[in-house]
Design an enzyme around this catalytic site. Structure first.
Site, PDB file in Angstrom:
ATOM      1  N   ASN A  93       0.826  -1.205   0.000  1.00  0.00           N
ATOM      2  CA  ASN A  93       0.000   0.000   0.000  1.00  0.00           C
ATOM      3  C   ASN A  93       0.858   1.251   0.000  1.00  0.00           C
ATOM      4  O   ASN A  93       1.898   1.320   0.653  1.00  0.00           O
ATOM      5  CB  ASN A  93      -1.042  -0.011   1.128  1.00  0.00           C
ATOM      6  CG  ASN A  93      -0.500  -0.346   2.486  1.00  0.00           C
ATOM      7  OD1 ASN A  93       0.493  -1.032   2.615  1.00  0.00           O
ATOM      8  ND2 ASN A  93      -1.144   0.152   3.517  1.00  0.00           N
ATOM      9  N   GLU A 149       0.369   5.112   0.698  1.00  0.00           N
ATOM     10  CA  GLU A 149      -0.547   6.105   1.254  1.00  0.00           C
ATOM     11  C   GLU A 149      -0.128   7.512   0.851  1.00  0.00           C
ATOM     12  O   GLU A 149       0.939   7.725   0.259  1.00  0.00           O
ATOM     13  CB  GLU A 149      -0.616   5.925   2.781  1.00  0.00           C
ATOM     14  CG  GLU A 149      -1.203   4.571   3.132  1.00  0.00           C
ATOM     15  CD  GLU A 149      -1.445   4.363   4.614  1.00  0.00           C
ATOM     16  OE1 GLU A 149      -0.962   5.170   5.436  1.00  0.00           O
ATOM     17  OE2 GLU A 149      -2.142   3.379   4.953  1.00  0.00           O
ATOM     18  N   ASN A 150      -0.985   8.456   1.181  1.00  0.00           N
ATOM     19  CA  ASN A 150      -0.736   9.842   0.794  1.00  0.00           C
ATOM     20  C   ASN A 150      -1.378  10.753   1.831  1.00  0.00           C
ATOM     21  O   ASN A 150      -2.423  10.411   2.397  1.00  0.00           O
ATOM     22  CB  ASN A 150      -1.357  10.094  -0.592  1.00  0.00           C
ATOM     23  CG  ASN A 150      -0.903  11.402  -1.189  1.00  0.00           C
ATOM     24  OD1 ASN A 150      -1.386  12.468  -0.833  1.00  0.00           O
ATOM     25  ND2 ASN A 150       0.051  11.323  -2.095  1.00  0.00           N
ATOM     26  N   ALA A 151      -0.761  11.929   2.045  1.00  0.00           N
ATOM     27  CA  ALA A 151      -1.308  12.892   3.008  1.00  0.00           C
ATOM     28  C   ALA A 151      -2.734  13.287   2.608  1.00  0.00           C
ATOM     29  O   ALA A 151      -3.571  13.554   3.474  1.00  0.00           O
ATOM     30  CB  ALA A 151      -0.413  14.119   3.079  1.00  0.00           C
ATOM     31  N   TYR A 206      -5.549  11.573   1.794  1.00  0.00           N
ATOM     32  CA  TYR A 206      -5.837  10.138   1.969  1.00  0.00           C
ATOM     33  C   TYR A 206      -6.350   9.371   0.748  1.00  0.00           C
ATOM     34  O   TYR A 206      -5.831   8.305   0.441  1.00  0.00           O
ATOM     35  CB  TYR A 206      -6.817   9.939   3.138  1.00  0.00           C
ATOM     36  CG  TYR A 206      -6.213  10.143   4.510  1.00  0.00           C
ATOM     37  CD1 TYR A 206      -4.918  10.642   4.672  1.00  0.00           C
ATOM     38  CD2 TYR A 206      -6.941   9.840   5.652  1.00  0.00           C
ATOM     39  CE1 TYR A 206      -4.381  10.841   5.933  1.00  0.00           C
ATOM     40  CE2 TYR A 206      -6.395  10.037   6.920  1.00  0.00           C
ATOM     41  CZ  TYR A 206      -5.118  10.541   7.053  1.00  0.00           C
ATOM     42  OH  TYR A 206      -4.590  10.726   8.296  1.00  0.00           O
ATOM     43  N   CYS A 243      -4.223   0.651  -2.560  1.00  0.00           N
ATOM     44  CA  CYS A 243      -4.048  -0.625  -1.849  1.00  0.00           C
ATOM     45  C   CYS A 243      -2.937  -1.458  -2.505  1.00  0.00           C
ATOM     46  O   CYS A 243      -2.681  -1.345  -3.711  1.00  0.00           O
ATOM     47  CB  CYS A 243      -5.320  -1.454  -1.918  1.00  0.00           C
ATOM     48  SG  CYS A 243      -6.698  -0.797  -0.994  1.00  0.00           S
ATOM     49  N   GLU A 298      -2.965  -4.563  -3.299  1.00  0.00           N
ATOM     50  CA  GLU A 298      -3.437  -5.466  -4.352  1.00  0.00           C
ATOM     51  C   GLU A 298      -3.434  -4.765  -5.706  1.00  0.00           C
ATOM     52  O   GLU A 298      -2.994  -5.306  -6.721  1.00  0.00           O
ATOM     53  CB  GLU A 298      -4.870  -5.953  -4.064  1.00  0.00           C
ATOM     54  CG  GLU A 298      -5.002  -6.811  -2.827  1.00  0.00           C
ATOM     55  CD  GLU A 298      -5.286  -6.013  -1.562  1.00  0.00           C
ATOM     56  OE1 GLU A 298      -4.727  -4.911  -1.397  1.00  0.00           O
ATOM     57  OE2 GLU A 298      -6.049  -6.509  -0.721  1.00  0.00           O
ATOM     58  N   CYS A 318     -10.356  -5.175  -0.203  1.00  0.00           N
ATOM     59  CA  CYS A 318     -11.478  -4.217  -0.162  1.00  0.00           C
ATOM     60  C   CYS A 318     -12.308  -4.354  -1.436  1.00  0.00           C
ATOM     61  O   CYS A 318     -11.898  -5.003  -2.412  1.00  0.00           O
ATOM     62  CB  CYS A 318     -10.949  -2.792   0.001  1.00  0.00           C
ATOM     63  SG  CYS A 318     -10.318  -2.081  -1.534  1.00  0.00           S
ATOM     64  N   CYS A 343     -10.660  -3.318  -4.800  1.00  0.00           N
ATOM     65  CA  CYS A 343      -9.678  -4.301  -5.292  1.00  0.00           C
ATOM     66  C   CYS A 343     -10.374  -5.531  -5.859  1.00  0.00           C
ATOM     67  O   CYS A 343      -9.933  -6.117  -6.850  1.00  0.00           O
ATOM     68  CB  CYS A 343      -8.713  -4.684  -4.176  1.00  0.00           C
ATOM     69  SG  CYS A 343      -7.584  -3.345  -3.751  1.00  0.00           S
TER      70      CYS A 343
HETATM   71  N1  THU Z   1      -5.246  -1.748   2.414  1.00  0.00           N
HETATM   72  C1  THU Z   1      -4.669  -2.509   1.432  1.00  0.00           C
HETATM   73  O1  THU Z   1      -3.612  -2.160   0.897  1.00  0.00           O
HETATM   74  N2  THU Z   1      -5.297  -3.648   1.080  1.00  0.00           N
HETATM   75  C2  THU Z   1      -6.398  -4.168   1.682  1.00  0.00           C
HETATM   76  O2  THU Z   1      -6.860  -5.231   1.303  1.00  0.00           O
HETATM   77  C3  THU Z   1      -7.016  -3.439   2.789  1.00  0.00           C
HETATM   78  C4  THU Z   1      -6.500  -2.077   3.051  1.00  0.00           C
HETATM   79  C5  THU Z   1      -4.540  -0.539   2.842  1.00  0.00           C
HETATM   80  C6  THU Z   1      -5.187   0.777   2.486  1.00  0.00           C
HETATM   81  C7  THU Z   1      -4.603   1.684   3.552  1.00  0.00           C
HETATM   82  O3  THU Z   1      -3.314   2.116   3.131  1.00  0.00           O
HETATM   83  C8  THU Z   1      -4.414   0.776   4.761  1.00  0.00           C
HETATM   84  O4  THU Z   1      -4.421  -0.553   4.248  1.00  0.00           O
HETATM   85  C9  THU Z   1      -5.485   0.918   5.819  1.00  0.00           C
HETATM   86  O5  THU Z   1      -6.745   0.796   5.274  1.00  0.00           O
END
Ligand code: THU
Length: 163
Positions: free
Chosen positions: A62, A64-66, A68, A73, A75, A112, A115
């Site tokens: 994953n 992430e970014n400031a 959000y 993800c 996947e 999620c 994905c």
């Molecule tokens: N996240 C994933 O990368 N994959 C998943 O299947 C569930 C959630 C990430 C998104 C975010 O960066 C962090 O997990 C918390 O939700």
């Protein structure tokens, strides 16, 4: 009116040690990818590994970014990167796991909704199904033989066919 039922099926392994070798190795690579995630906001480090029919493996974690919603993800990072490099090559399997210093991840990580939607697109393009291997930091591992188990009644390209 008819009442319809959709059944889903998955395998449950007591531990990753019991997985077949190919799946065990894919999960190991996903775990390694999780350790390199960029997750300074959630501290929830997810890793994934995608196996293609040509034998290549693509890793994702994953990002992430400031701001959000701009993050992605693990996947989709792996799936998009595989498809960008080898467009049209069937995806055989994806392994997913996560690690965190702040929470105990004793249950398998399941993808999620967004994905799942991306996975079903690639499964519909492929000749066969995509296997999904889902694991936490420890404990049981779930394996679904197809994305269809995770996203029944999905939206797909057929809905967009012009009259
Ligand atoms: N996240 C994933 O990368 N994959 C998943 O299947 C569930 C959630 C990430 C998104 C975010 O960066 C962090 O997990 C918390 O939700």
């Amino acid at each position: 009116m008819h009442k319809r039922e959709i059944k889903i099926e998955f395998l449950e392994y007591e531990s990753s040690e019991n997985l077949p070798d190919v799946e065990k190795d894919l999960l190991k690579q996903a775990k390694n990818a999780a350790s390199k995630a960029y997750a300074p906001y959630s501290h929830f480090h997810v890793g994934s590994a995608v196996l293609l029919k040509n034998g290549k493996i693509f890793l994702g974690n994953n990002q992430e970014n400031a701001a959000y919603p701009s993050g992605l993800c693990a996947e989709r990072v792996a799936l998009f990167s595989a498809s960008a490099r080898y467009p049209g090559v069937d995806i055989l399997a994806i392994a997913i796991t996560a690690t965190s210093k702040e929470t105990s991840i004793n249950e398998p990580i399941t993808p999620c909704g967004a994905c799942r939607q991306v996975m079903i697109e690639y499964e519909n393009m492929a000749k066969g199904n995509i296997k999904i291997i889902m694991s936490g930091e420890r404990g049981k591992v779930l394996v679904s033989e197809t994305v269809k188990n995770l996203i029944p009644l999905s939206f797909d390209g057929n809905h967009l066919i012009k009259k």
